[in-house]
Design an enzyme around this catalytic site. Structure first.
Site, PDB file in Angstrom:
ATOM      1  N   ARG A   1      -7.949  16.781 -37.241  1.00 39.54           N
ATOM      2  CA  ARG A   1      -9.282  16.952 -37.843  1.00 39.54           C
ATOM      3  C   ARG A   1      -9.130  17.241 -39.329  1.00 39.54           C
ATOM      4  NH1 ARG A   1     -12.330  21.637 -35.051  1.00 39.54           N
ATOM      5  NH2 ARG A   1     -12.162  20.149 -33.332  1.00 39.54           N
TER       6      ARG A   1
ATOM      7  N   HIS B   1      -6.501  22.082 -35.599  1.00 36.04           N
ATOM      8  CA  HIS B   1      -6.591  20.622 -35.524  1.00 36.04           C
ATOM      9  C   HIS B   1      -6.126  19.971 -36.830  1.00 36.04           C
ATOM     10  CE1 HIS B   1      -8.722  19.700 -31.711  1.00 36.04           C
ATOM     11  NE2 HIS B   1      -9.288  20.885 -31.871  1.00 36.04           N
TER      12      HIS B   1
ATOM     13  N   ASP C   1      -8.139  17.998 -28.115  1.00 35.00           N
ATOM     14  CA  ASP C   1      -9.201  18.356 -27.174  1.00 35.00           C
ATOM     15  C   ASP C   1      -9.302  17.207 -26.180  1.00 35.00           C
ATOM     16  OD1 ASP C   1      -9.771  20.630 -28.657  1.00 35.00           O
ATOM     17  OD2 ASP C   1     -11.401  19.695 -29.773  1.00 35.00           O
TER      18      ASP C   1
ATOM     19  N   GLU D   1     -11.527  27.756 -24.507  1.00 34.32           N
ATOM     20  CA  GLU D   1     -11.947  26.358 -24.394  1.00 34.32           C
ATOM     21  C   GLU D   1     -11.003  25.628 -23.441  1.00 34.32           C
ATOM     22  OE1 GLU D   1     -13.647  26.066 -28.993  1.00 34.32           O
ATOM     23  OE2 GLU D   1     -11.772  25.062 -28.455  1.00 34.32           O
TER      24      GLU D   1
ATOM     25  N   HIS E   1      -8.855  22.600 -25.001  1.00 36.29           N
ATOM     26  CA  HIS E   1      -8.164  22.757 -26.284  1.00 36.29           C
ATOM     27  C   HIS E   1      -6.690  23.119 -26.084  1.00 36.29           C
ATOM     28  CE1 HIS E   1      -8.420  24.293 -30.638  1.00 36.29           C
ATOM     29  NE2 HIS E   1      -7.217  24.655 -30.251  1.00 36.29           N
TER      30      HIS E   1
END
Length: 251
Positions: A120, A164, A171, A230, A233
């Site tokens: 990301r 990320h 994910d 999460e 994740h």
């Protein structure tokens, strides 16, 4: 944000009695890779994925399916996120290789991986922060954070930095594959639902919890640690380069 053994049971117990906002920060610190704690994360000057050394995961794991949620509008912001210019999953080579091994392990069981997000860009993380500080949208709230106030999303669910961006975090979920095609397995909550039920060990229906544990086991065998808030994740442990973040676009 990744699962690692807590420094002590005392730390974990202390986190339980702290206010939720402070607890979120404490958990994030406890789960940082030890190498990252010893260095200041720097943003690489790389301008392309090639310069950053990032690879598309499907070049190493061709059976992995990618549905890059932030490339389109099917995400909590309701719009494509700056920095995402393709339906792609970029990772550091060691991470992509490990994920390809997970895919290979699962294929014999008629199961595969569906990836929602990988590397990301730093600019995308900032876009999330800008969104979090903007006005609320009742339609987005009803779908993505119905039981949480938008003002509480930072830092519990959205942070001004992300693992990320270091190219070692994914994910993802499991796909059940047959001759008719592949469908995601039921995990109890959708991906990116900001809710306590998204925690890996949350009290979701038995079948969903079994699927979460199946994903957890498959990822752990190949060196990935889970961020416990999460279920989707995971970060490769140890991170290949925990002190470097990237801001090249996903192409």
């Amino acid at each position: 944000m990744t699962t690692r053994t807590s420094p002590s049971c005392t730390n974990a117990a202390a986190a339980e009695v702290l206010p939720r906002r402070i607890r979120g920060r404490l958990i994030a610190l406890l789960l940082l890779p030890s190498a990252a704690m010893a260095c200041e994360v720097q943003v690489s000057p790389a301008e392309t994925a090639e310069e950053a050394g990032l690879v598309e995961v499907r070049t190493l794991g061709p059976g992995i399916q990618v549905e890059a949620r932030y490339f389109g509008s099917n995400n909590f912001t309701g719009a494509p996120v700056p920095g995402y210019e393709a339906n792609a999953c970029l990772l550091l080579p060691q991470v992509a290789e490990a994920l390809a091994r997970v895919q290979h392990d699962l294929q014999s069981q008629g199961v595969g991986l569906l990836v929602y997000d990988c590397y990301r860009p730093v600019r995308s993380v900032q876009a999330f922060m800008d969104w979090a500080q903007g006005p609320d949208d009742p339609r987005q709230k009803a779908r993505w954070y119905p039981r949480v106030d938008k003002t509480d999303l930072v830092p519990d669910y959205i942070s001004d930095s992300s693992g990320h961006s270091r190219g070692a975090t994914v994910d993802l979920t499991l796909l059940q594959c047959t001759d008719a095609g592949c469908e995601p397995l039921h995990m109890g909550t959708p991906f990116d639902l900001f809710d306590p039920l998204s925690s890996t060990d949350a009290p979701v229906p038995e079948a969903a919890q079994a699927n979460r544990q199946r994903l957890l086991a498959a990822m752990q065998i190949r060196g990935f640690g889970n961020y416990p808030q999460e279920w989707w994740h995971y970060t490769l442990q140890p991170e290949p380069d925990p002190c470097t973040a990237y801001d090249v676009p996903v192409r």
